[in-house]
Design an enzyme around this catalytic site. Structure first.
Site, PDB file in Angstrom:
ATOM      1  N   SER A 101      28.461  34.486  47.237  1.00  0.00           N
ATOM      2  CA  SER A 101      28.496  33.118  46.714  1.00  0.00           C
ATOM      3  C   SER A 101      28.980  32.156  47.789  1.00  0.00           C
ATOM      4  O   SER A 101      29.489  32.566  48.824  1.00  0.00           O
ATOM      5  CB  SER A 101      29.375  33.048  45.469  1.00  0.00           C
ATOM      6  OG  SER A 101      30.663  32.564  45.794  1.00  0.00           O
ATOM      7  N   SER A 102      28.842  30.885  47.507  1.00  0.00           N
ATOM      8  CA  SER A 102      29.195  29.863  48.492  1.00  0.00           C
ATOM      9  C   SER A 102      30.694  29.809  48.768  1.00  0.00           C
ATOM     10  O   SER A 102      31.111  29.168  49.737  1.00  0.00           O
ATOM     11  CB  SER A 102      28.725  28.488  48.012  1.00  0.00           C
ATOM     12  OG  SER A 102      29.267  28.237  46.723  1.00  0.00           O
ATOM     13  N   CYS A 103      31.501  30.482  47.980  1.00  0.00           N
ATOM     14  CA  CYS A 103      32.947  30.436  48.240  1.00  0.00           C
ATOM     15  C   CYS A 103      33.346  31.269  49.453  1.00  0.00           C
ATOM     16  O   CYS A 103      34.526  31.294  49.824  1.00  0.00           O
ATOM     17  CB  CYS A 103      33.749  30.850  47.015  1.00  0.00           C
ATOM     18  SG  CYS A 103      33.622  32.586  46.668  1.00  0.00           S
ATOM     19  N   TYR A 106      38.358  36.997  46.229  1.00  0.00           N
ATOM     20  CA  TYR A 106      36.931  37.251  46.014  1.00  0.00           C
ATOM     21  C   TYR A 106      36.153  36.983  47.303  1.00  0.00           C
ATOM     22  O   TYR A 106      35.297  37.771  47.704  1.00  0.00           O
ATOM     23  CB  TYR A 106      36.448  36.333  44.891  1.00  0.00           C
ATOM     24  CG  TYR A 106      34.976  36.407  44.590  1.00  0.00           C
ATOM     25  CD1 TYR A 106      34.096  35.441  45.087  1.00  0.00           C
ATOM     26  CD2 TYR A 106      34.460  37.420  43.788  1.00  0.00           C
ATOM     27  CE1 TYR A 106      32.739  35.495  44.798  1.00  0.00           C
ATOM     28  CE2 TYR A 106      33.099  37.472  43.495  1.00  0.00           C
ATOM     29  CZ  TYR A 106      32.240  36.509  44.001  1.00  0.00           C
ATOM     30  OH  TYR A 106      30.904  36.561  43.719  1.00  0.00           O
ATOM     31  N   LYS A 126      33.693  39.466  49.512  1.00  0.00           N
ATOM     32  CA  LYS A 126      32.280  39.166  49.749  1.00  0.00           C
ATOM     33  C   LYS A 126      31.964  39.090  51.242  1.00  0.00           C
ATOM     34  O   LYS A 126      30.909  39.536  51.694  1.00  0.00           O
ATOM     35  CB  LYS A 126      31.887  37.854  49.043  1.00  0.00           C
ATOM     36  CG  LYS A 126      31.811  37.996  47.526  1.00  0.00           C
ATOM     37  CD  LYS A 126      30.716  38.972  47.127  1.00  0.00           C
ATOM     38  CE  LYS A 126      30.635  39.237  45.660  1.00  0.00           C
ATOM     39  NZ  LYS A 126      29.530  40.160  45.325  1.00  0.00           N
ATOM     40  N   HIS A 162      32.188  27.073  34.166  1.00  0.00           N
ATOM     41  CA  HIS A 162      32.047  26.110  35.254  1.00  0.00           C
ATOM     42  C   HIS A 162      31.619  24.757  34.691  1.00  0.00           C
ATOM     43  O   HIS A 162      31.298  24.630  33.510  1.00  0.00           O
ATOM     44  CB  HIS A 162      31.031  26.620  36.278  1.00  0.00           C
ATOM     45  CG  HIS A 162      31.565  27.743  37.116  1.00  0.00           C
ATOM     46  ND1 HIS A 162      30.738  28.654  37.748  1.00  0.00           N
ATOM     47  CD2 HIS A 162      32.823  28.120  37.438  1.00  0.00           C
ATOM     48  CE1 HIS A 162      31.481  29.525  38.417  1.00  0.00           C
ATOM     49  NE2 HIS A 162      32.738  29.221  38.237  1.00  0.00           N
TER      50      HIS A 162
END
Lengths: 320, 323
Positions: free
Chosen positions: A115-117, A144, A148, A187
């Protein structure tokens, strides 16, 4: 651009890990749409991906040709803050088990999803793939994110050492069927949809949204993500991970107004400017994926309409 | 987040408490075992790789279930130099992640009271400020030649922090600078600079060579810590430190490569010339850890570079070159 072998092997065995989640279920739908006939799917109780020996037996027995790793422990800010050990530990264990067993048991190609995080808190906007590990992470989801990032690096390392075809795709904010509409931990997009729906159902005068509405965000419908995943499985065998976004930015204000319109709430939309806005802008740089030849197909308005229909049939109806 | 540091009451006062030292045969693990024994700890649980494969989750779980150690020092890892990292990146990241995830989780699940996780200075960004403080972690890009190992070690630090936050469990991380001492790798092709110099001067002495030529100008600055000092710091941290942040373990003693080479030459007793091939690269101009955090906790190293080199050379003569 010549077609890779993925799309030409419609009966090849494909293991979609995490097939019941927002992302995994969309990928399963897309694969079915595209005529793939041989999907291997396991629920968490059928196959615990954190168990090394269970994962090894599964791969030894099933020997899938392709793997899409969409299984993960996911959650919002509150969950990450409360269960950091689970967020880093479970995800590292899943990834290490699946990537290694897939390699060992002759899987031809694996797609790892994140994910973009993964990107630094103050990454340049739009965020290019090269921003990875160039600055500090956002503390609220660093557990997280680290897991990733380790997954991306594992895929790269296996490609380098073993010349094994493992790729990574990093989606932007997703929405669509099977999203989490929970009143407390969803979200922003599903939260707005639920709130406008409930305001409509209850004939409320207004819905108040936090902040000024000015922050910019990017959204991608999960069916578009699934389409991009199939595209990457077919066409991309590169070392670097690939951002998967829509390139379509909206302000939170524009989003709220669109959701209000799609839901059909006739009352007022009010902004509580005393509340925080959050990051001013968050947009992925999708030029790499675009240069490979992929573009999204679902407009935000159409995607919201489709999602609201699903919400009415599956969330609202189910409660009644 | 509140940190608990510098407790007056020693948590290692029970000398018969069962301590599992994972990786007890390596440079670091063997030094820790020596130090624990010196300090009177009587109940060490040690397993070779053949006895316990730490990459096997089920085996690690059984081990912890049966042995139930009170303390764990995780010094087991797949390690190697630049060439090894470049050739086996999947092993460097995969094996280390698997070991860490297995040991940290099983240790927590089976009631271990405290765990010390060890890494290395390569966790820091390539262009970190010098001296390198703990806060430099993840602030910029890593050195590409060891990023696989570095990512695994960073994940280990973060796993320990996460378990502390979620479970209130006592896991700490120590990050040593360049180490040297008994049980180091003196292999002619893939050893680090200090043991490589020692071997080369020794062989030159034995062969009556006129000169030893070292790459570069000799001007880069490096820090070295004797592994017995590291072991001492580990016991100290286990006893005194229960904080969230990892801790740098360095000597604070910098030398130029030239000073190092001259000292090794003297300790080994090579009488020929020391030459410099300045056409060859120097490497990073400076690499020094900021060890002020550890110093403020009350720990200082005891082994000077000269004494450490002598002791290491004695060990080398008895254990390496006599074979």
């Amino acid at each position: 651009m010549k077609s890779g072998s993925f799309m030409s092997e419609k009966s090849a065995k494909i293991f979609v890990a995490g097939h019941r989640g927002l992302v995994g279920s969309a990928i399963v739908r897309k694969l079915h749409d595209q005529g793939f006939t041989h999907l291997v799917l396991r629920t968490h109780s059928e196959l615990d991906l954190t168990s090394q020996s269970d994962v090894e037996s599964f791969f030894a027995t099933e020997k899938p040709v392709y793997v899409i790793l969409a299984a993960a422990k996911v959650g919002g800010i509150h969950a990450n803050n409360t269960y950091p050990a689970d967020f880093i530990g479970v995800n590292l264990q899943i990834q290490t088990n699946v990537i290694h067993s897939a390699y060992k048991h002759g899987v031809k190609k694996l797609l790892f999803l994140g994910s973009s995080c993964i990107y630094p808190k103050f990454a340049p906007q739009p965020i290019p793939e090269s921003a990875l590990l160039t600055g500090p992470l956002e503390p609220t989801n660093e557990w997280y994110a680290i897991a990733k990032i380790a997954g991306i690096k594992m895929c790269q390392a296996y490609r380098l050492q073993h010349q094994w075809d493992a790729i990574s795709g990093m989606p932007t904010n997703l929405y669509g069927q099977n999203d989490n509409f929970h009143p407390e931990n969803s979200h922003v997009l599903p939260a707005l949809m639920r709130r406008f729906h409930e305001a409509k159902a209850n004939n409320a005068d207004e819905v108040v949204v936090w902040g000024s509405g000015s922050p910019l965000r990017e959204f991608l419908h999960v069916d578009d993500l699934a389409d991009a995943c199939v595209f990457l499985m077919d066409q991309y065998s590169g070392f670097e991970h690939v951002n998967v976004g829509s390139g379509v930015e909206v302000t939170i204000k524009e989003l709220a107004e669109l959701v209000k319109e799609v839901v059909g709430f006739k009352g007022k939309l009010v902004w509580d400017c005393t509340k925080p806005d959050g990051t001013p802008r968050k947009l992925m740089d999708n030029s790499k994926l675009a240069s490979l030849g992929w573009t999204p197909k679902i407009s935000l308005k159409d995607g919201l309409s489709q999602t609201y229909e699903w919400y009415l049939e599956n969330v609202v109806q189910k409660k009644q």
